[in-house]
Design an enzyme around this catalytic site. Structure first.
Site, PDB file in Angstrom:
ATOM      1  N   GLY A  11      34.861  19.270  35.916  1.00 31.77           N
ATOM      2  CA  GLY A  11      35.750  18.179  35.541  1.00 31.77           C
ATOM      3  C   GLY A  11      37.055  18.775  35.510  1.00 31.77           C
ATOM      4  NE  ARG A  72      31.021  17.978  38.665  1.00 32.77           N
ATOM      5  CZ  ARG A  72      31.685  18.467  37.825  1.00 32.77           C
ATOM      6  NH1 ARG A  72      31.232  19.166  37.193  1.00 32.77           N
ATOM      7  NH2 ARG A  72      32.088  17.414  37.133  1.00 32.77           N
ATOM      8  CG  ASP A 103      28.708  23.815  29.466  1.00 35.11           C
ATOM      9  OD1 ASP A 103      29.293  23.289  29.808  1.00 35.11           O
ATOM     10  OD2 ASP A 103      28.060  23.729  28.724  1.00 35.11           O
ATOM     11  CB  THR A 125      35.788  20.255  29.005  1.00 38.50           C
ATOM     12  OG1 THR A 125      35.766  19.269  29.312  1.00 38.50           O
ATOM     13  CG2 THR A 125      35.861  21.429  28.349  1.00 38.50           C
ATOM     14  CG  ASP A 127      32.669  17.244  28.144  1.00 37.28           C
ATOM     15  OD1 ASP A 127      33.900  15.631  28.281  1.00 37.28           O
ATOM     16  OD2 ASP A 127      32.247  17.687  29.228  1.00 37.28           O
ATOM     17  CG  ASP A 129      31.206  20.799  26.095  1.00 33.38           C
ATOM     18  OD1 ASP A 129      32.729  21.352  26.278  1.00 33.38           O
ATOM     19  OD2 ASP A 129      30.311  20.438  27.059  1.00 33.38           O
ATOM     20  NE  ARG A 171      29.548  17.440  30.951  1.00 32.76           N
ATOM     21  CZ  ARG A 171      29.350  18.918  32.580  1.00 32.76           C
ATOM     22  NH1 ARG A 171      28.344  19.089  32.848  1.00 32.76           N
ATOM     23  NH2 ARG A 171      29.485  18.364  33.457  1.00 32.76           N
TER      24      ARG A 171
HETATM   25  P1  ATP Z   1      33.225  20.152  32.690  1.00 33.83           P
HETATM   26  O1  ATP Z   1      32.636  19.996  31.491  1.00 33.83           O
HETATM   27  O2  ATP Z   1      34.605  19.451  32.619  1.00 33.83           O
HETATM   28  O3  ATP Z   1      32.214  19.240  33.759  1.00 33.83           O
HETATM   29  P2  ATP Z   1      31.650  22.606  33.880  1.00 33.83           P
HETATM   30  O4  ATP Z   1      33.003  23.964  34.395  1.00 33.83           O
HETATM   31  O5  ATP Z   1      31.217  22.368  32.869  1.00 33.83           O
HETATM   32  O6  ATP Z   1      33.147  21.609  33.277  1.00 33.83           O
HETATM   33  P3  ATP Z   1      29.653  21.682  36.105  1.00 33.83           P
HETATM   34  O7  ATP Z   1      30.372  21.190  37.307  1.00 33.83           O
HETATM   35  O8  ATP Z   1      29.348  22.589  35.057  1.00 33.83           O
HETATM   36  O9  ATP Z   1      31.252  21.793  35.275  1.00 33.83           O
HETATM   37  O10 ATP Z   1      30.595  23.608  36.419  1.00 33.83           O
HETATM   38  C1  ATP Z   1      31.217  23.808  37.493  1.00 33.83           C
HETATM   39  C2  ATP Z   1      31.239  24.810  38.165  1.00 33.83           C
HETATM   40  O11 ATP Z   1      30.806  25.992  38.146  1.00 33.83           O
HETATM   41  C3  ATP Z   1      29.298  24.508  39.138  1.00 33.83           C
HETATM   42  O12 ATP Z   1      29.641  23.985  40.246  1.00 33.83           O
HETATM   43  C4  ATP Z   1      29.443  26.098  39.776  1.00 33.83           C
HETATM   44  O13 ATP Z   1      29.874  26.780  41.051  1.00 33.83           O
HETATM   45  C5  ATP Z   1      29.452  26.491  38.726  1.00 33.83           C
HETATM   46  N1  ATP Z   1      28.992  27.395  37.785  1.00 33.83           N
HETATM   47  C6  ATP Z   1      27.965  26.332  36.185  1.00 33.83           C
HETATM   48  N2  ATP Z   1      27.494  26.819  36.088  1.00 33.83           N
HETATM   49  C7  ATP Z   1      27.095  28.377  37.113  1.00 33.83           C
HETATM   50  C8  ATP Z   1      26.356  29.347  36.586  1.00 33.83           C
HETATM   51  N3  ATP Z   1      25.452  29.317  35.673  1.00 33.83           N
HETATM   52  N4  ATP Z   1      26.223  30.572  37.622  1.00 33.83           N
HETATM   53  C9  ATP Z   1      27.218  30.740  38.118  1.00 33.83           C
HETATM   54  N5  ATP Z   1      28.304  29.279  38.565  1.00 33.83           N
HETATM   55  C10 ATP Z   1      28.046  28.774  37.403  1.00 33.83           C
END
Ligand code: ATP
Length: 320
Positions: A11, A72, A103, A125, A127, A129, A171
């Site tokens: 995000g 993503r 995360d 983020t 959030d 979190d 979230r």
């Molecule tokens: P936000 O909290 O704002 O949504 P975020 O970083 O948590 O941001 P995610 O969509 O959960 O957003 O993760 C972003 C990208 O990170 C994913 O599209 C994926 O490519 C990568 N990713 C997420 N989880 C994993 C994992 N367990 N192993 C490897 N890559 C990951």
């Protein structure tokens, strides 16, 4: 280090641009080339890489979103996609990588670090979190946005003697609801971290009404349920006139607050400093106004730091 990369992932959040700018400036100051990787891990796999220059970060501090774009990527989580990403870093001679995200992005960063790529996470983020850091970039802006919205919504609720329930993002984390709730002087805060039942919340609204307070405001974190469901529950079980409001994506955009911009600058600086000391596998953050770094492993497994004392105090602040 001679060359590092930076990407934004997951995000978007206000203040990401300030972090990118800080990374570039600190890198240049240390004689390091900074490569911008566009569209997060997805763009990395596709080779959307370009050396950043001053023009890329000129006049961007006040803008929400991210000049590097974000995405993503399912492909990155597959063995094949991951190998492509690592190969691409090698092809561009990128020795260290800075990942700005939440995360999920951190889990990706950890995977890279576990496979020998020096990687640093910057918490981006709204959030808030990630429990290892007091604040993530964008959270303060989102709280300010929602606080402003609460006052606008309260105006119209008051005109009709209504109750308003505002649903906010986060979230599974109730921080936006808590901070905007306290700042916006709301009567009831519903968050996943605390088990105030909808029945008790509704009783409070009824009591307020009986005491002559015709307009109350409720804030509900998305992790605690939907505003419309709570409004329906109250309508079904009482005579209260209640409206549900979901501000949605407006809390992800807009002009970052000065706090978020300064936080982003400080975190960006530390991230480059770590890489330049040949250190990877860390996540930078802020604790008690000190910039800190912890292992990515600790960062992704950190327990939430929801402020229960502040939450409880809101019921004192809201007494009528
Ligand atoms: P936000 O909290 O704002 O949504 P975020 O970083 O948590 O941001 P995610 O969509 O959960 O957003 O993760 C972003 C990208 O990170 C994913 O599209 C994926 O490519 C990568 N990713 C997420 N989880 C994993 C994992 N367990 N192993 C490897 N890559 C990951």
């Amino acid at each position: 280090m001679k060359c590092i990369g930076v990407l934004t992932s997951g995000g978007d959040t206000p203040g990401m641009n300030a972090a990118i700018r800080a990374v570039l400036k600190e890198g240049e100051d240390r004689g390091i080339n900074v490569m911008g990787i566009y569209h997060g891990y997805k763009g990395l796999i596709a080779g959307m890489v370009k050396q950043l220059s001053h023009q890329d970060v000129e006049n961007v501090m006040h803008k929400g979103g991210t000049v590097l774009r974000t995405a993503r990527s399912k492909e990155f989580t597959t063995q094949e996609g991951f190998v492509k990403a690592v190969d691409m870093l090698k092809a561009y001679d990128i020795e260290g990588l800075i990942v700005i995200g939440g995360d999920g992005s951190y889990r990706g960063a950890k995977l890279l670090a576990d496979n020998g790529i020096k990687t640093i996470g910057i918490p981006g983020t709204i959030d808030n979190d990630l429990g290892y850091t007091d604040f993530t970039i964008g959270f303060d802006t989102a709280v300010n946005t929602i606080t402003g919205e609460i006052y606008k919504i309260r105006d119209t609720m008051r005109a009709h003697d209504r109750v308003g329930v505002v649903e906010v993002m986060g979230r599974n984390c109730g921080d936006i609801a808590l901070w905007a709730g306290v700042a916006g002087a709301v009567d009831i805060i519903l968050v996943p971290e605390c088990d105030l039942s909808w029945e008790d919340a509704m009783r409070q609204l009824v009591t307020n009404k009986l005491k002559g307070k015709l307009t109350s405001m409720v804030i509900i974190a998305e992790g605690a349920g939907k505003a419309e469901d709570f409004a329906n529950y109250v309508r079904t079980n009482s005579d209260i006139d209640i409206k549900a409001i979901v501000p949605g994506y407006i809390q992800r955009g807009g002009n970052p607050t000065a706090f978020d911009r300064v936080l982003a600058a400080r975190l960006g600086q530390r991230a480059v400093e770590l890489l330049d000391s040949d250190i990877g596998g860390r996540a930078v953050g802020i604790r008690n106004n000190q910039i800190i770094d912890v292992s990515l492993d600790e960062a992704v497994n950190s327990v939430d730091n929801f402020d229960k004392k502040l939450y409880q105090f809101n019921s004192v602040l809201a007494k009528f």
